[in-house]
Design a protein around this motif. Structure first.
Motif: not given
Length: 727
Positions: A461-462, A253-254, A333-334, A358-361
C-alpha cells in the motif's frame, strides 16, 4: 492377560500374518460351497433339439414388411455419393485436435494494452491546528554529544489514541523534531558528481543528510550559546520561533500490489515484474487534488470542483525549520504524493498523519528513531554504490522537490542483485544501535532480521497525504484526488501494442477517488453574551461578551471579556494571559488584539420591574425586580448575515468551548513553569548560571529535554531529517 499386555504385536503380525489371511480365504470357500444351490437340467436332449429347429424355421419363413423395407432401403445412387466425396472432399473440422501436437519454435509475443489504473481509496479528511517551528534552532542545540537524552523521565506515548491526543503536549524526544532551514529544489543532483564538501553543504546546490551548524543570519550565535540573555539578567527562552497553522489533513490509500499485478497483465511480454516492483515502470509524476465548498441553498454541494493550489502547502513546508520524522514505515510513502510532516513545536503527528488502513505500519517512538537511523545508512550506502546516478527525476512534481524518494532508493538497493549492499546497511545499523545504547544487550541477528522483515513487508500500500492550509474559518469542504503516472507504453513500437493509442501520450491519470465526508474548518473565534447595560448618561447601550479566540501568532487560545457598544466591532486591544509555546514564555497581562470581524447591531438588556407595582407576580424579594429573561444581542458577521448572540446558559456550544479552553490551559502548564523557572534562575551577569553551560541546561526547557546536557568541550549536533532536500 498379562501375556497379552507384554506381546509384541508387530512381530506377531510379521511372523503369522500370511497364516491368518489364508485361514480367512479357506473359510470363504467353504461358506460359498455350502450356501450355493446345486440343481440338474430337467429337460431331455430331444426337447432341446426340437426347440432349436422350430426357431430356425420361423426365421426362414418370416417376411419383411414393405413399409419398413422402403424406409431402410432407399433408392440411393452409390456412384453419385462416391463422386460427390471425391469432388468436395470430407469435412474434417470436427475431427481435428484442438491443441497442436507441437508448438512453434518461437512463441508469439503478447501485445501491450491500455493499463487498468486504480484510484486512491478510502479518502478521508480531518481538521486540526498545530504550532510549526519556523526558525532553526541554534547550532549548539544540535544532537551529537554522548549521553544526549531526555532531561526528565517523561517519554512520549508510543501510539496515542484519539482521546489522548494533545496538540500542546511537551515534546521530550529527539525524533519529535528536526533542525534545518527553508527547503529548496535541487532537481538533477547526482551522487558523486560533486566534491564531498560541496555535497554535504546545505543549500540549493547540495544535499545535507546529517545537518550542519547554522549561520548567524539564521539566529545562531557565533559562540553557539543556547540561550539568549534577558535584559533583566535572567534567562531568556529558547532561540526559536513558531506560529499557529490551521489545516485539513486529507489522506487515502493506493493499492500498489494490485496495481502492479494489473501492470504485469497489461504490458505484455516485454516488461519484467522486477522492473515493475522497483518503480522503473510504475512511476508517479504528480497528483491533482480538488475540493468543493459548501454554499448556501437547498443543495450545498451544487457548486463546481476547484483545483487545490499545492504551492501554498509547499511554501509553508519551506518555512518549516525541518521535517518531523515520518510516523509510518517509509516503505508505504511516495516522494510525490506523501506530504512530509512540518516541524511542530508541541504535540505529535499520529492520527491526522496516518490512515486506518495503514495502522500496521504506524511506528512507535523507538521505531521512529530506528527509521531515521536506517534511512541515514541507506543514503550513505546509496552514495557509495550509485555514484553519478540521478536521484531526482525532472518530470516529477508534487512534493518531489522537497524530499528524497526513500522507498525507491530502498527498492533499488534491495533489487540491485548485490545483496552485500543491503547487508552492509543492516550491519552498520546494528552497530549504530549498539553505540547509541551501550548499556542494553542487543541480539544482532534478531535485530537485522526485524529490519529485513520491515523492509519487505511494506510496499503493498502507499499513503496519500496532503495538508490543506488554504482555509477560511467556518467553511465546509469536500475533497477528491487522482494521481498522474507515466504511461509505461509511451513510444513503444506499433507492433508491440494492441492499438496505436496505447503508445500515445506521455502520462495517464488514475480515476478520481471517492469524495471525502464534509469537513468544516473550525471558527477561530467564539463569543457569548454575558450581559447588556442600558444607556446611562452620554453612554449608549453596551454589551459584554466572553470571547475565546485562537491566536495564530502563538498558536494558542486567548480569552477575555470585552465590552462593546452598539455599532462597534466585538474586539479590540485587551490585556489577557498569553502562552508562547515556541519561546516558552508566559505573560499574565499581555496586550493582544481580539478580532472577530463581527459587529454589534443592537442589544436588549434583561427586563426588570418594580416589585411593588406587580404584587400579583409573587416574585422573590432577592430578584430585585429582574425578570428571569435573558438579554439579547443581534450581530452581523463578516459575510453580512444577521444572527443572535446567546448567553452561555442558552448556548449549546459554550460548554464545549469552555472545556476545550480549560484542557488547553492544563496542557500548557509546563510553559508557565518553564518561564517561572527561568525568571527565578540565578545568573552571573552574563545569562548563565554559576556552574556553566551544564548547569544552565536545566533551564533550556523543552529543548534541553530533547537534546540532554551538552558534553563539555564539544558542540552537540542534532540530526537533520535525512529525507529533506535542501537546508
Amino acid at each position: 492377560m498379562s501375556n497379552l499386555k507384554g506381546m509384541n504385536y508387530k512381530e506377531f503380525a510379521v511372523n503369522h500374518g500370511e497364516k491368518i489371511v489364508l485361514g480367512f480365504v479357506a473359510l470363504f470357500v467353504v461358506f460359498a460351497i455350502f450356501t450355493s444351490k446345486w440343481t440338474t437340467e430337467k429337460r431331455t436332449p430331444l426337447e432341446l433339439t426340437q426347440k432349436v429347429e422350430t426357431a430356425q424355421t420361423q426365421v426362414k419363413n418370416s417376411q419383411w414388411p414393405e413399409e419398413q423395407r422402403k424406409e431402410f432401403l432407399k433408392d440411393d445412387d452409390l456412384r453419385e455419393k462416391v463422386s460427390e466425396l471425391i469432388d468436395k472432399g470430407i469435412e474434417v473440422t470436427n475431427y481435428r485436435f484442438s491443441t497442436p501436437l507441437s508448438g512453434p519454435i518461437y512463441a508469439k509475443k503478447e501485445r501491450a494494452k491500455e493499463v487498468d489504473w486504480l484510484a486512491v481509496e478510502n479518502l478521508k479528511a480531518d481538521y486540526d491546528r498545530f504550532i510549526m517551528m519556523t526558525r532553526p534552532i541554534n547550532a549548539a542545540m544540535e544532537e551529537g554529544a554522548e549521553g544526549s537524552g531526555s532531561g526528565t523521565g517523561e517519554t512520549e506515548p508510543a501510539k496515542p489514541e484519539e482521546p489522548e491526543y494533545d496538540p500542546f503536549k511537551k515534546r521530550t524526544s529527539v525524533a519529535g523534531a528536526g533542525m534545518g532551514g527553508p527547503g529548496g529544489s535541487i532537481a538533477g543532483m547526482t551522487f558523486g558528481a560533486m566534491p564531498e564538501a560541496e555535497m554535504m553543504a546545505p543549500g540549493p546546490g547540495g544535499y545535507d543528510p546529517g545537518g550542519m551548524p547554522l549561520p548567524a543570519e539564521f539566529g545562531a550565535s557565533p559562540d553557539g550559546a543556547m540561550m539568549e540573555m534577558g535584559m533583566s539578567g535572567g534567562m531568556a527562552g529558547p532561540a526559536r520561533e513558531g506560529r499557529g497553522l490551521r489545516f485539513i489533513a486529507v489522506r487515502g490509500v493506493f493499492d500498489l500490489a494490485t496495481q502492479q499485478d494489473k501492470l504485469e497483465r497489461s504490458l505484455g511480454d516485454a516488461v519484467s515484474l522486477q522492473n515493475i516492483q522497483t518503480g522503473k515502470i510504475l512511476e508517479f509524476l504528480d497528483f491533482e487534488l480538488q475540493r468543493k465548498k459548501a454554499i448556501p441553498g437547498n443543495d450545498p454541494w451544487a457548486g463546481e470542483w476547484e483545483d487545490v493550489d499545492i504551492e501554498t502547502s509547499i511554501e509553508i513546508l519551506k518555512e518549516s525549520a525541518d521535517f518531523d520524522p515520518e510516523v509510518v514505515n517509509t516503505g508505504i510513502t511516495d516522494r510525490v504524493f506523501t506530504m512530509p510532516l512540518p516541524s511542530r513545536i508541541a504535540g505529535f503527528w499520529y492520527k491526522v498523519a496516518t490512515h486506518p488502513r495503514v495502522e500496521n505500519f504506524t511506528l512507535s517512538q523507538e521505531e521512529i528513531e530506528q527509521e531515521l537511523e536506517f534511512n541515514q545508512h541507506i543514503l550513505d550506502q546509496y552514495k557509495k554504490t550509485h555514484a553519478n546516478e540521478r536521484v531526482f527525476k525532472e518530470k516529477q512534481k508534487g512534493f518531489s522537490t522537497l524530499q528524497l524518494g526513500m522507498r525507491e532508493i530502498r527498492n533499488d538497493l534491495m533489487s540491485s542483485g548485490q545483496p552485500e549492499e543491503m547487508d552492509s546497511v543492516y550491519n552498520n545499523m546494528a552497530s549504530s544501535m549498539q553505540q547509541i545504547r551501550p548499556g542494553e544487550e542487543l541480539d544482532k541477528k534478531k535485530f537485522i532480521q526485524k529490519l529485513k522483515d520491515n523492509a519487505s513487508a511494506a510496499g503493498r500500500l502507499l499513503l496519500f497525504r496532503y495538508f490543506d492550509f488554504d482555509l477560511n474559518p467556518g467553511e465546509t469542504y469536500k475533497y477528491r484526488v487522482r494521481l498522474v503516472v507515466r504511461n509505461p507504453n509511451y513510444q513503444r513500437p506499433i507492433e508491440e501494442v494492441v492499438l496505436p493509442a496505447v503508445a500515445e501520450g506521455e502520462t495517464r491519470t488514475t480515476p478520481w477517488s471517492n469524495e471525502t465526508a464534509a469537513v468544516t474548518a473550525e471558527q477561530d473565534v467564539h463569543y457569548y453574551l454575558q450581559n447588556v447595560r442600558p444607556p446611562r448618561g452620554i453612554n449608549g447601550t453596551t454589551a459584554q461578551f466572553e470571547v475565546f479566540q485562537w491566536y495564530p501568532k502563538t498558536g494558542t487560545t486567548i480569552h477575555s471579556e470585552l465590552k462593546t457598544a452598539v455599532g462597534d466591532e466585538i474586539g479590540g486591544e485587551q490585556s489577557t494571559e498569553l502562552y508562547d509555546v515556541a519561546k516558552e514564555e508566559y505573560d499574565e497581562k499581555a496586550t493582544v488584539e481580539f478580532d472577530t470581524e463581527n459587529y454589534l447591531v443592537d442589544a436588549i438588556p434583561s427586563p426588570s420591574i418594580r416589585l411593588e407595582d406587580h404584587p400579583d407576580l409573587d416574585l422573590p424579594a432577592n430578584t430585585r425586580g429582574h425578570l428571569p429573561i435573558d438579554a439579547e444581542a443581534i450581530i452581523v458577521d463578516n459575510l453580512g448575515n444577521l444572527k443572535a448572540s446567546l448567553p452561555p446558559a442558552a448556548s449549546q456550544s459554550y460548554t464545549q468551548a469552555k472545556t476545550k479552553f480549560d484542557r488547553e490551559r492544563q496542557s500548557l502548564a509546563w510553559v508557565k513553569e518553564a518561564a517561572e523557572a527561568r525568571a527565578s534562575a540565578p545568573t552571573d551577569g552574563f545569562g548563565f548560571g554559576p556552574e556553566g553551560d551544564a548547569a544552565s541546561s536545566e533551564y533550556y526547557g523543552i529543548d534541553a529535554e530533547m537534546m540532554g546536557p551538552p558534553k563539555k568541550g564539544k558542540k552537540g549536533k542534532r540530526k537533520k531529517n535525512p529525507i529533506r532536500v535542501g537546508p
